[in-house]
Design a protein around this motif. Structure first.
Motif, PDB file in Angstrom:
ATOM      1  N   ILE A   1     -28.244   9.996  -0.955  1.00  0.00           N
ATOM      2  CA  ILE A   1     -27.692   8.711  -1.387  1.00  0.00           C
ATOM      3  C   ILE A   1     -28.264   7.587  -0.535  1.00  0.00           C
ATOM      4  CG2 ILE A   1     -25.571   7.357  -1.568  1.00  0.00           C
ATOM      5  CD1 ILE A   1     -24.117  10.077  -1.982  1.00  0.00           C
ATOM      6  N   ALA A   2     -28.252   7.775   0.781  1.00  0.00           N
ATOM      7  CA  ALA A   2     -28.753   6.740   1.677  1.00  0.00           C
ATOM      8  C   ALA A   2     -30.240   6.473   1.439  1.00  0.00           C
ATOM      9  CB  ALA A   2     -28.517   7.156   3.132  1.00  0.00           C
ATOM     10  N   THR A   3     -31.013   7.534   1.232  1.00  0.00           N
ATOM     11  CA  THR A   3     -32.444   7.354   0.980  1.00  0.00           C
ATOM     12  C   THR A   3     -32.684   6.552  -0.292  1.00  0.00           C
ATOM     13  OG1 THR A   3     -32.982   9.420   2.110  1.00  0.00           O
ATOM     14  CG2 THR A   3     -34.617   8.571   0.566  1.00  0.00           C
ATOM     15  N   THR A   4     -31.923   6.860  -1.323  1.00  0.00           N
ATOM     16  CA  THR A   4     -32.063   6.125  -2.581  1.00  0.00           C
ATOM     17  C   THR A   4     -31.754   4.646  -2.380  1.00  0.00           C
ATOM     18  OG1 THR A   4     -31.466   8.104  -3.841  1.00  0.00           O
ATOM     19  CG2 THR A   4     -31.259   5.980  -4.965  1.00  0.00           C
ATOM     20  N   LEU A   5     -30.702   4.355  -1.650  1.00  0.00           N
ATOM     21  CA  LEU A   5     -30.335   2.955  -1.410  1.00  0.00           C
ATOM     22  C   LEU A   5     -31.366   2.264  -0.523  1.00  0.00           C
ATOM     23  CD1 LEU A   5     -26.484   3.410  -0.899  1.00  0.00           C
ATOM     24  CD2 LEU A   5     -27.601   2.275  -2.824  1.00  0.00           C
ATOM     25  N   ASN A   6     -31.845   2.958   0.488  1.00  0.00           N
ATOM     26  CA  ASN A   6     -32.841   2.353   1.389  1.00  0.00           C
ATOM     27  C   ASN A   6     -34.143   2.039   0.657  1.00  0.00           C
ATOM     28  OD1 ASN A   6     -31.261   2.345   3.725  1.00  0.00           O
ATOM     29  ND2 ASN A   6     -31.829   4.450   4.257  1.00  0.00           N
ATOM     30  N   ASN A   7     -34.486   2.837  -0.321  1.00  0.00           N
ATOM     31  CA  ASN A   7     -35.746   2.638  -1.043  1.00  0.00           C
ATOM     32  C   ASN A   7     -35.648   1.593  -2.142  1.00  0.00           C
ATOM     33  OD1 ASN A   7     -37.063   4.549   0.523  1.00  0.00           O
ATOM     34  ND2 ASN A   7     -36.677   6.231  -0.910  1.00  0.00           N
ATOM     35  N   ALA A   8     -34.450   1.208  -2.489  1.00  0.00           N
ATOM     36  CA  ALA A   8     -34.275   0.221  -3.569  1.00  0.00           C
ATOM     37  C   ALA A   8     -34.599  -1.183  -3.054  1.00  0.00           C
ATOM     38  CB  ALA A   8     -32.842   0.275  -4.098  1.00  0.00           C
ATOM     39  N   GLU A   9     -35.030  -2.041  -3.970  1.00  0.00           N
ATOM     40  CA  GLU A   9     -35.386  -3.415  -3.601  1.00  0.00           C
ATOM     41  C   GLU A   9     -34.345  -4.432  -4.056  1.00  0.00           C
ATOM     42  OE1 GLU A   9     -39.228  -4.245  -5.149  1.00  0.00           O
ATOM     43  OE2 GLU A   9     -40.262  -2.755  -3.876  1.00  0.00           O
ATOM     44  N   ARG A  10     -33.565  -4.095  -5.069  1.00  0.00           N
ATOM     45  CA  ARG A  10     -32.574  -5.060  -5.603  1.00  0.00           C
ATOM     46  C   ARG A  10     -31.268  -4.302  -5.888  1.00  0.00           C
ATOM     47  NH1 ARG A  10     -37.072  -5.433  -8.181  1.00  0.00           N
ATOM     48  NH2 ARG A  10     -36.215  -4.430 -10.040  1.00  0.00           N
ATOM     49  N   VAL A  11     -30.531  -4.016  -4.835  1.00  0.00           N
ATOM     50  CA  VAL A  11     -29.247  -3.315  -4.983  1.00  0.00           C
ATOM     51  C   VAL A  11     -28.175  -4.304  -5.408  1.00  0.00           C
ATOM     52  CG1 VAL A  11     -27.488  -1.923  -3.815  1.00  0.00           C
ATOM     53  CG2 VAL A  11     -29.916  -1.644  -3.210  1.00  0.00           C
ATOM     54  N   VAL A  12     -27.307  -3.868  -6.307  1.00  0.00           N
ATOM     55  CA  VAL A  12     -26.097  -4.625  -6.675  1.00  0.00           C
ATOM     56  C   VAL A  12     -24.911  -3.674  -6.554  1.00  0.00           C
ATOM     57  CG1 VAL A  12     -24.815  -5.714  -8.576  1.00  0.00           C
ATOM     58  CG2 VAL A  12     -27.215  -6.306  -8.178  1.00  0.00           C
ATOM     59  N   ILE A  13     -23.848  -4.160  -5.929  1.00  0.00           N
ATOM     60  CA  ILE A  13     -22.627  -3.375  -5.776  1.00  0.00           C
ATOM     61  C   ILE A  13     -21.584  -3.862  -6.777  1.00  0.00           C
ATOM     62  CG2 ILE A  13     -20.730  -2.770  -4.215  1.00  0.00           C
ATOM     63  CD1 ILE A  13     -22.688  -3.192  -1.883  1.00  0.00           C
ATOM     64  N   LEU A  14     -20.963  -2.924  -7.486  1.00  0.00           N
ATOM     65  CA  LEU A  14     -19.826  -3.224  -8.358  1.00  0.00           C
ATOM     66  C   LEU A  14     -18.581  -2.692  -7.660  1.00  0.00           C
ATOM     67  CD1 LEU A  14     -21.296  -2.026 -11.803  1.00  0.00           C
ATOM     68  CD2 LEU A  14     -21.502  -4.282 -10.720  1.00  0.00           C
ATOM     69  N   ALA A  15     -17.693  -3.581  -7.233  1.00  0.00           N
ATOM     70  CA  ALA A  15     -16.522  -3.182  -6.459  1.00  0.00           C
ATOM     71  C   ALA A  15     -15.260  -3.383  -7.286  1.00  0.00           C
ATOM     72  CB  ALA A  15     -16.432  -3.992  -5.167  1.00  0.00           C
ATOM     73  N   GLY A  16     -14.477  -2.311  -7.420  1.00  0.00           N
ATOM     74  CA  GLY A  16     -13.228  -2.374  -8.173  1.00  0.00           C
ATOM     75  C   GLY A  16     -12.012  -2.241  -7.279  1.00  0.00           C
ATOM     76  N   GLY A  17     -10.864  -2.038  -7.915  1.00  0.00           N
ATOM     77  CA  GLY A  17      -9.617  -1.948  -7.185  1.00  0.00           C
ATOM     78  C   GLY A  17      -9.556  -0.798  -6.214  1.00  0.00           C
ATOM     79  N   GLY A  18     -10.413   0.203  -6.391  1.00  0.00           N
ATOM     80  CA  GLY A  18     -10.456   1.324  -5.467  1.00  0.00           C
ATOM     81  C   GLY A  18     -10.964   0.958  -4.090  1.00  0.00           C
ATOM     82  N   THR A  19     -11.510  -0.248  -3.914  1.00  0.00           N
ATOM     83  CA  THR A  19     -11.964  -0.693  -2.589  1.00  0.00           C
ATOM     84  C   THR A  19     -10.878  -1.437  -1.829  1.00  0.00           C
ATOM     85  OG1 THR A  19     -12.848  -2.790  -3.460  1.00  0.00           O
ATOM     86  CG2 THR A  19     -14.335  -0.901  -3.416  1.00  0.00           C
ATOM     87  N   ARG A  20      -9.703  -1.621  -2.452  1.00  0.00           N
ATOM     88  CA  ARG A  20      -8.613  -2.289  -1.732  1.00  0.00           C
ATOM     89  C   ARG A  20      -8.236  -1.479  -0.501  1.00  0.00           C
ATOM     90  NH1 ARG A  20      -4.057  -5.351  -5.234  1.00  0.00           N
ATOM     91  NH2 ARG A  20      -5.420  -6.873  -6.215  1.00  0.00           N
ATOM     92  N   GLY A  21      -8.052  -2.176   0.600  1.00  0.00           N
ATOM     93  CA  GLY A  21      -7.769  -1.507   1.855  1.00  0.00           C
ATOM     94  C   GLY A  21      -9.023  -1.121   2.612  1.00  0.00           C
ATOM     95  N   ALA A  22     -10.177  -1.300   2.002  1.00  0.00           N
ATOM     96  CA  ALA A  22     -11.453  -0.972   2.661  1.00  0.00           C
ATOM     97  C   ALA A  22     -12.372  -2.189   2.640  1.00  0.00           C
ATOM     98  CB  ALA A  22     -12.116   0.217   1.970  1.00  0.00           C
ATOM     99  N   GLY A  40       0.798  -1.210   0.000  1.00  0.00           N
ATOM    100  CA  GLY A  40       0.000   0.000   0.000  1.00  0.00           C
ATOM    101  C   GLY A  40       0.835   1.267   0.000  1.00  0.00           C
ATOM    102  N   LYS A  41       2.170   1.113  -0.128  1.00  0.00           N
ATOM    103  CA  LYS A  41       3.089   2.252  -0.118  1.00  0.00           C
ATOM    104  C   LYS A  41       3.913   2.245  -1.401  1.00  0.00           C
ATOM    105  CE  LYS A  41       5.136   0.761   3.542  1.00  0.00           C
ATOM    106  NZ  LYS A  41       6.043   0.626   4.712  1.00  0.00           N
ATOM    107  N   PRO A  42       4.318   3.436  -1.880  1.00  0.00           N
ATOM    108  CA  PRO A  42       5.143   3.451  -3.092  1.00  0.00           C
ATOM    109  C   PRO A  42       6.574   3.025  -2.808  1.00  0.00           C
ATOM    110  CG  PRO A  42       4.820   5.690  -2.279  1.00  0.00           C
ATOM    111  CD  PRO A  42       3.970   4.791  -1.423  1.00  0.00           C
ATOM    112  N   ALA A  43       7.222   2.484  -3.839  1.00  0.00           N
ATOM    113  CA  ALA A  43       8.662   2.257  -3.850  1.00  0.00           C
ATOM    114  C   ALA A  43       9.238   3.126  -4.949  1.00  0.00           C
ATOM    115  CB  ALA A  43       8.982   0.781  -4.093  1.00  0.00           C
ATOM    116  N   ALA A  44      10.561   3.154  -5.032  1.00  0.00           N
ATOM    117  CA  ALA A  44      11.220   3.938  -6.065  1.00  0.00           C
ATOM    118  C   ALA A  44      11.969   3.017  -7.015  1.00  0.00           C
ATOM    119  CB  ALA A  44      12.185   4.940  -5.444  1.00  0.00           C
TER     120      ALA A  44
END
Length: 527
Positions: A194-215, A65-69
């Motif tokens: 955002i939260a209201t939209t997600l709470n009101n949805a019935e069929r949520v799907v999450i697309l997770a990419g490399g930006g979720t690494r570390g989380a 998670g850290k740069p090298a040179a």
């Protein structure tokens, strides 16, 4: 006298750089004087090619998670490293490349001096942030800007070049590094919407990419709260191993596209929605995502696709901030995920039954060496696993078969990964063709006594390309049968233990489960 080169090394240490991958030359003597003076404050690893230096820095950053040179010479050293820099750019991997530069009074003159290029900086500027040190007193500022370019927002490579007549100039002590910029502020005014939209949805799907690494924890908690299946792109695999909501399958598969299309709300997090993940067969048919909620740290990425809500934010803090606003619900997420996983595997079998045999090879590595880091090259089992594979540790599965797609990536990247995670077993999975791009980096693994197993899928050529040519009705097929190395003798030349097995998962598990001391070489003979 303390020179610019020495001060630069001091500046890297002050900014947290622990490892330099590099090959010295007459244009970088002062950098190596700096390394010599630094002693054990910084580690130097010698690759066999500057491209390998860049790939090693890439593998190191993905795991730590850290740069090298990477230290490279003027001209050919830098051009050799460009491929690795481009791969890092495509996959959002931070690395700092420091190169020499010809004498400042000769630049652009075309005199044919050693390592001369028309405009070295302009060449690199098409790829990433680049800067030339022109004043010793401003070296600290140059370093601060390079580190900001590498790590602020979307990570990526950065380049600093120093002319030979500047490298040895006296340089005052550098000021302390500029404190890293504050995290991207969360859009608190939009969070409730955002939260209201997600709470009101019935069929949520999450697309997770490399930006979720570390989380990974935040992603899991978010998925559980929303009861939403999580489609994991290749760079996100391992985030939710064995979880009931995980869909470790490519959105290029129709089964996964069906899941996405049936959603009434898609939440895309840290994914660039690139075609090597979402349309690898280049057939079109990607579901309409214009109604998605999209979270990404890069404003440029957000502008490239229409979205219902586009939020510039770091994935981890954004997910954590959303959690208290969400209401738990039963959306049959586990059932939808399980159905999709089964359909994806069935689809792979219908596409080509051999895909499941190749997937079994990767799964046998996971079985034999739990918790290993698998670094892949562009080879058939890696292609198969990018379509569907569930790795057993975060950050433990990565390869260059998506995005920029540099062949010969894995031998160097495996070295970097092993140095970033001392004592952790690393497997480099590569084809016989890809191995011949970067064979020298195996000697680096020997020099550093790293616990890397090089698993070589030997199908005696570029089999994947040959099959594509055949499908395109090219006859005869040309250029796809380069003769492979004599693997046993090559392993012996590298001073590595050698074994050969057929493409049989049980045989592979038996060999891999044997304890190792240092690097070893395993040929899977497909011919």
């Amino acid at each position: 006298m303390t020179t610019v080169g020495i001060r630069l090394v001091e500046g890297l240490i002050d900014r947290g750089i622990e490892v330099v991958f590099g090959i010295p030359g007459v244009h970088t003597i002062e950098l190596y004087r700096g390394l010599a003076k630094a002693g054990d404050k910084i580690r130097h690893v010698t690759p066999r090619h500057e491209q390998g230096a860049g790939f090693m820095a890439d593998g190191y950053a993905r795991i730590s998670g850290k740069p090298a040179a990477a230290f490279v010479i003027t001209g050919p050293g830098l051009t050799n490293c460009l491929t690795a820099m481009a791969q890092a750019r495509a996959d959002s991997v931070p690395m700092l490349v420091v190169s020499g530069l010809g004498r400042s009074d000769t630049l652009g003159k075309g005199w044919g001096r050693l390592h001369e290029l028309p405009d070295q900086g302009a060449m690199v500027a098409t790829l990433c942030h680049t800067e030339t040190v022109t004043d010793p007193k401003k070296l600290g500022e140059v370093l601060d800007r390079a580190f900001a370019a590498m790590t602020a927002g979307r990570p990526g490579p950065a380049h600093i070049q120093i002319s030979t007549n500047m490298m040895g100039q006296p340089c005052p002590a550098l000021p302390p590094p500029v404190v890293a910029a504050a995290a991207v502020p969360l859009p608190m005014g939009r969070m409730r919407s955002i939260a209201t939209t997600l709470n009101n949805a019935e069929r949520v799907v999450i697309l997770a990419g490399g930006g979720t690494r570390g989380a990974e924890d935040e992603l899991r908690k978010l998925a559980e709260m929303l009861d939403a299946p999580v489609v994991l792109t290749a760079n996100a695999r391992g985030a939710m191993h064995g979880h009931r909501l995980a869909v470790p399958a490519s959105p290029s598969l129709n089964a996964v596209r069906k899941l996405i299309a049936a959603a009434d709300q898609v939440l895309a997090i840290g994914t660039e929605l690139g075609p090597t993940d979402y349309d690898v067969y280049a057939k079109g048919g990607v579901p309409d995502l214009s109604g998605m909620i999209r979270i990404d740290i890069c404003a440029d990425q957000l502008a490239r696709h229409p979205a219902r809500m586009a939020i510039k934010a770091d994935a981890g803090p954004m997910m954590a901030a959303l959690l208290p606003m969400l209401l738990p619900a039963n959306r049959e997420g586990a059932h939808r995920a399980e159905t999709t996983r089964a359909a994806a595997l069935a689809e792979m079998e219908s596409l080509n039954p051999v895909l499941l045999d190749q997937l079994a090879i990767v799964e046998s590595i996971r079985t034999a060496i739990p918790g290993a880091i698998i670094v892949g090259d562009s080879t058939q089992p890696v292609y198969a696993a990018n379509l569907y594979y569930d790795h057993d540790r975060p950050r433990g599965w990565f390869n260059a078969a998506t995005g920029y797609g540099a062949l010969g990536y894995a031998p160097g990247a495996a070295v970097g990964a092993a140095i970033a995670a001392p004592g952790t077993p690393v497997v480099c999975l590569i084809g016989d063709g890809g191995l011949q791009f970067s064979p020298g980096e195996l000697r680096t693994a020997v020099d550093e006594k790293l616990p890397i197993t090089y698993v070589v899928w030997n199908n005696a050529g570029f089999r994947e390309i040959a099959e594509s040519l055949a499908q395109a009705k090219v006859d005869p097929i040309i250029g796809c049968d380069p003769s492979p190395l004599d693997m046993e003798h090559f392993a012996m030349a590298c001073d590595m233990l050698f074994a050969r097995v057929p493409p049989d998962p049980e045989a592979l598990v038996e060999i891999l489960a044997t304890p190792q001391d240092g690097p070893r070489f395993l040929e899977v003979q497909v011919r």
